[in-house]
Motif scaffolding. Structure first.
Motif, PDB file in Angstrom:
ATOM      1  N   THR A 137      -8.451  10.036   7.800  1.00  0.00           N
ATOM      2  CA  THR A 137      -7.350   9.803   8.740  1.00  0.00           C
ATOM      3  C   THR A 137      -6.912   8.349   8.703  1.00  0.00           C
ATOM      4  OG1 THR A 137      -8.161  11.550  10.207  1.00  0.00           O
ATOM      5  CG2 THR A 137      -6.655   9.940  11.169  1.00  0.00           C
ATOM      6  N   VAL A 138      -7.875   7.442   8.595  1.00  0.00           N
ATOM      7  CA  VAL A 138      -7.570   6.009   8.559  1.00  0.00           C
ATOM      8  C   VAL A 138      -8.221   5.391   7.325  1.00  0.00           C
ATOM      9  CG1 VAL A 138      -7.768   3.791   9.751  1.00  0.00           C
ATOM     10  CG2 VAL A 138      -7.526   5.908  11.082  1.00  0.00           C
ATOM     11  N   SER A 139      -7.425   4.667   6.533  1.00  0.00           N
ATOM     12  CA  SER A 139      -7.942   3.977   5.352  1.00  0.00           C
ATOM     13  C   SER A 139      -7.382   2.556   5.328  1.00  0.00           C
ATOM     14  CB  SER A 139      -7.528   4.706   4.066  1.00  0.00           C
ATOM     15  OG  SER A 139      -8.029   6.023   4.036  1.00  0.00           O
ATOM     16  N   ASN A 140      -8.205   1.627   4.856  1.00  0.00           N
ATOM     17  CA  ASN A 140      -7.777   0.235   4.731  1.00  0.00           C
ATOM     18  C   ASN A 140      -7.234   0.010   3.328  1.00  0.00           C
ATOM     19  OD1 ASN A 140      -7.604  -2.611   4.494  1.00  0.00           O
ATOM     20  ND2 ASN A 140      -9.189  -2.868   6.055  1.00  0.00           N
ATOM     21  N   PHE A 141      -5.941  -0.285   3.239  1.00  0.00           N
ATOM     22  CA  PHE A 141      -5.278  -0.516   1.956  1.00  0.00           C
ATOM     23  C   PHE A 141      -4.957  -2.000   1.753  1.00  0.00           C
ATOM     24  CE2 PHE A 141      -3.039   3.752   0.755  1.00  0.00           C
ATOM     25  CZ  PHE A 141      -4.252   4.414   0.840  1.00  0.00           C
ATOM     26  N   SER A 142      -5.666  -2.881   2.436  1.00  0.00           N
ATOM     27  CA  SER A 142      -5.294  -4.294   2.450  1.00  0.00           C
ATOM     28  C   SER A 142      -5.324  -4.960   1.074  1.00  0.00           C
ATOM     29  CB  SER A 142      -6.188  -5.065   3.424  1.00  0.00           C
ATOM     30  OG  SER A 142      -5.893  -4.680   4.759  1.00  0.00           O
ATOM     31  N   LYS A 143      -6.010  -4.377   0.115  1.00  0.00           N
ATOM     32  CA  LYS A 143      -5.996  -4.953  -1.233  1.00  0.00           C
ATOM     33  C   LYS A 143      -4.601  -4.869  -1.854  1.00  0.00           C
ATOM     34  CE  LYS A 143      -7.577  -0.691  -3.532  1.00  0.00           C
ATOM     35  NZ  LYS A 143      -8.651  -0.109  -4.376  1.00  0.00           N
ATOM     36  N   HIS A 144      -3.738  -4.024  -1.263  1.00  0.00           N
ATOM     37  CA  HIS A 144      -2.367  -3.897  -1.750  1.00  0.00           C
ATOM     38  C   HIS A 144      -1.356  -4.607  -0.840  1.00  0.00           C
ATOM     39  CE1 HIS A 144      -3.962  -0.970  -4.516  1.00  0.00           C
ATOM     40  NE2 HIS A 144      -4.278  -0.135  -3.555  1.00  0.00           N
ATOM     41  N   ALA A 145      -1.861  -5.421   0.086  1.00  0.00           N
ATOM     42  CA  ALA A 145      -0.983  -6.056   1.084  1.00  0.00           C
ATOM     43  C   ALA A 145       0.095  -6.918   0.435  1.00  0.00           C
ATOM     44  CB  ALA A 145      -1.812  -6.884   2.065  1.00  0.00           C
ATOM     45  N   SER A 146      -0.270  -7.675  -0.587  1.00  0.00           N
ATOM     46  CA  SER A 146       0.702  -8.553  -1.245  1.00  0.00           C
ATOM     47  C   SER A 146       1.810  -7.755  -1.920  1.00  0.00           C
ATOM     48  CB  SER A 146      -0.009  -9.435  -2.282  1.00  0.00           C
ATOM     49  OG  SER A 146       0.921 -10.275  -2.947  1.00  0.00           O
ATOM     50  N   ALA A 147       1.433  -6.686  -2.609  1.00  0.00           N
ATOM     51  CA  ALA A 147       2.428  -5.838  -3.281  1.00  0.00           C
ATOM     52  C   ALA A 147       3.350  -5.174  -2.272  1.00  0.00           C
ATOM     53  CB  ALA A 147       1.724  -4.780  -4.132  1.00  0.00           C
ATOM     54  N   MET A 148       2.787  -4.766  -1.120  1.00  0.00           N
ATOM     55  CA  MET A 148       3.612  -4.135  -0.091  1.00  0.00           C
ATOM     56  C   MET A 148       4.548  -5.144   0.547  1.00  0.00           C
ATOM     57  SD  MET A 148       3.591  -0.912   0.295  1.00  0.00           S
ATOM     58  CE  MET A 148       4.560  -1.030   1.804  1.00  0.00           C
ATOM     59  N   LYS A 149       4.105  -6.387   0.681  1.00  0.00           N
ATOM     60  CA  LYS A 149       4.962  -7.422   1.252  1.00  0.00           C
ATOM     61  C   LYS A 149       6.190  -7.624   0.368  1.00  0.00           C
ATOM     62  CE  LYS A 149       5.080 -12.277   2.651  1.00  0.00           C
ATOM     63  NZ  LYS A 149       4.321 -13.562   2.736  1.00  0.00           N
ATOM     64  N   GLN A 150       5.970  -7.685  -0.933  1.00  0.00           N
ATOM     65  CA  GLN A 150       7.078  -7.848  -1.868  1.00  0.00           C
ATOM     66  C   GLN A 150       8.004  -6.632  -1.828  1.00  0.00           C
ATOM     67  OE1 GLN A 150       5.658  -8.847  -5.805  1.00  0.00           O
ATOM     68  NE2 GLN A 150       4.231 -10.377  -5.006  1.00  0.00           N
ATOM     69  N   PHE A 151       7.406  -5.457  -1.739  1.00  0.00           N
ATOM     70  CA  PHE A 151       8.180  -4.217  -1.666  1.00  0.00           C
ATOM     71  C   PHE A 151       9.069  -4.209  -0.428  1.00  0.00           C
ATOM     72  CE2 PHE A 151       8.610   0.093   0.031  1.00  0.00           C
ATOM     73  CZ  PHE A 151       9.110   0.791  -1.057  1.00  0.00           C
ATOM     74  N   LEU A 152       8.502  -4.615   0.699  1.00  0.00           N
ATOM     75  CA  LEU A 152       9.257  -4.612   1.954  1.00  0.00           C
ATOM     76  C   LEU A 152      10.347  -5.666   1.972  1.00  0.00           C
ATOM     77  CD1 LEU A 152       6.369  -3.973   4.501  1.00  0.00           C
ATOM     78  CD2 LEU A 152       8.277  -2.446   3.984  1.00  0.00           C
ATOM     79  N   GLU A 153      10.079  -6.812   1.384  1.00  0.00           N
ATOM     80  CA  GLU A 153      11.107  -7.845   1.313  1.00  0.00           C
ATOM     81  C   GLU A 153      12.324  -7.329   0.566  1.00  0.00           C
ATOM     82  OE1 GLU A 153       9.098 -11.095  -0.505  1.00  0.00           O
ATOM     83  OE2 GLU A 153       8.226 -11.824   1.386  1.00  0.00           O
ATOM     84  N   LYS A 154      12.076  -6.561  -0.454  1.00  0.00           N
ATOM     85  CA  LYS A 154      13.168  -5.983  -1.241  1.00  0.00           C
ATOM     86  C   LYS A 154      13.831  -4.843  -0.460  1.00  0.00           C
ATOM     87  CE  LYS A 154      14.028  -3.778  -5.733  1.00  0.00           C
ATOM     88  NZ  LYS A 154      13.384  -3.295  -6.981  1.00  0.00           N
ATOM     89  N   ALA A 155      13.023  -3.987   0.134  1.00  0.00           N
ATOM     90  CA  ALA A 155      13.551  -2.812   0.830  1.00  0.00           C
ATOM     91  C   ALA A 155      14.332  -3.174   2.084  1.00  0.00           C
ATOM     92  CB  ALA A 155      12.403  -1.868   1.195  1.00  0.00           C
ATOM     93  N   GLU A 156      13.851  -4.175   2.827  1.00  0.00           N
ATOM     94  CA  GLU A 156      14.490  -4.514   4.096  1.00  0.00           C
ATOM     95  C   GLU A 156      15.842  -5.199   3.904  1.00  0.00           C
ATOM     96  OE1 GLU A 156      11.184  -6.656   5.927  1.00  0.00           O
ATOM     97  OE2 GLU A 156      10.946  -5.007   7.330  1.00  0.00           O
ATOM     98  N   SER A 157      16.139  -5.612   2.667  1.00  0.00           N
ATOM     99  CA  SER A 157      17.438  -6.221   2.406  1.00  0.00           C
ATOM    100  C   SER A 157      18.517  -5.154   2.213  1.00  0.00           C
ATOM    101  CB  SER A 157      17.375  -7.092   1.148  1.00  0.00           C
ATOM    102  OG  SER A 157      17.198  -6.293  -0.013  1.00  0.00           O
ATOM    103  N   LEU A 158      18.083  -3.901   2.131  1.00  0.00           N
ATOM    104  CA  LEU A 158      19.019  -2.794   1.949  1.00  0.00           C
ATOM    105  C   LEU A 158      19.313  -2.123   3.283  1.00  0.00           C
ATOM    106  CD1 LEU A 158      17.360  -1.154  -1.175  1.00  0.00           C
ATOM    107  CD2 LEU A 158      19.192  -2.834  -1.153  1.00  0.00           C
TER     108      LEU A 158
END
Length: 200
Positions: A137-158
């Motif tokens: 139900t709950v998993s820690n994906f923090s090893k991908h935090a940097s990649a998600m930050k970049q993804f969101l920076e790109k996505a939130e501009s749309l």
């Protein structure tokens, strides 16, 4: 921090509530579980759920209780299995005694804002790989935090309603350009390389 949290606390589909601003887990115990040591938490959960508790479940509850303000939460949609809701937490986990019962079953929750909802296939490759093994139900994906930050920076501009469409177009265009790098025609290879190489 980056987490993956499924939207069925206490086996109740709460996707609509998650999207509306509150992400939660189940395991009602008749008391606030925040601030407890791992041993204290384990003892309480084992007493309440003698036949359903194990180290994995204790770990899930513990991880959720430690989610902090500003964390990113990924929640797969129950309505459309191909989609993923992406939230940002607006505070730390809070306890609501009125929900600490078997009917509501989700006394511990955190206020969130929905950032975007996208197709899972558009998420960073590492996140997609971790999703395949995320059965809890709950998993820690923090090893991908940097990649998600970049993804969101790109996505939130749309524009939010067109995020999925624009990402699909961009990803398809990128695939075509990458394939073109292997072309037998030099001018095509050069054009593709120039389009892909866009220094900041």
């Amino acid at each position: 921090m980056l987490y993956h949290v499924r939207s069925k606390p206490h086996n109740i589909n709460r996707e609509a509530e998650f999207v509306s601003g509150r992400v939660s887990i189940g395991w009602p115990c008749g008391r606030d579980l925040r601030g407890l040591s791992r041993k204290e938490l384990e003892d309480i959960l084992n007493e309440q759920y003698k036949h359903h508790m194990n180290a994995h479940n204790v770990s899930q509850v513990e991880q959720f209780l430690h989610i902090k303000s500003g964390s990113i939460i990924l929640t797969p949609s129950e309505a459309d299995k191909k989609e993923m809701h992406i939230f940002r937490t607006l505070g730390n986990v809070e306890y609501n005694s009125e929900r600490d019962n078997n009917t509501d079953g989700d006394p511990h929750g955190v206020a969130v804002e929905l950032l975007i909802t996208v197709k899972k296939s558009l998420l960073p490759t590492g996140v997609q790989s971790s999703l395949k093994g995320a059965k809890k139900t709950v998993s820690n994906f923090s090893k991908h935090a940097s990649a998600m930050k970049q993804f969101l920076e790109k996505a939130e501009s749309l524009e939010k309603p067109t995020v999925t469409t624009q990402f699909e177009v961009q990803e398809k265009a990128k695939e075509i350009l990458i394939d073109a790098l292997n072309s037998d025609i030099e001018s095509i290879r050069v054009t593709a390389a120039a389009a892909l190489y866009q220094p900041s």
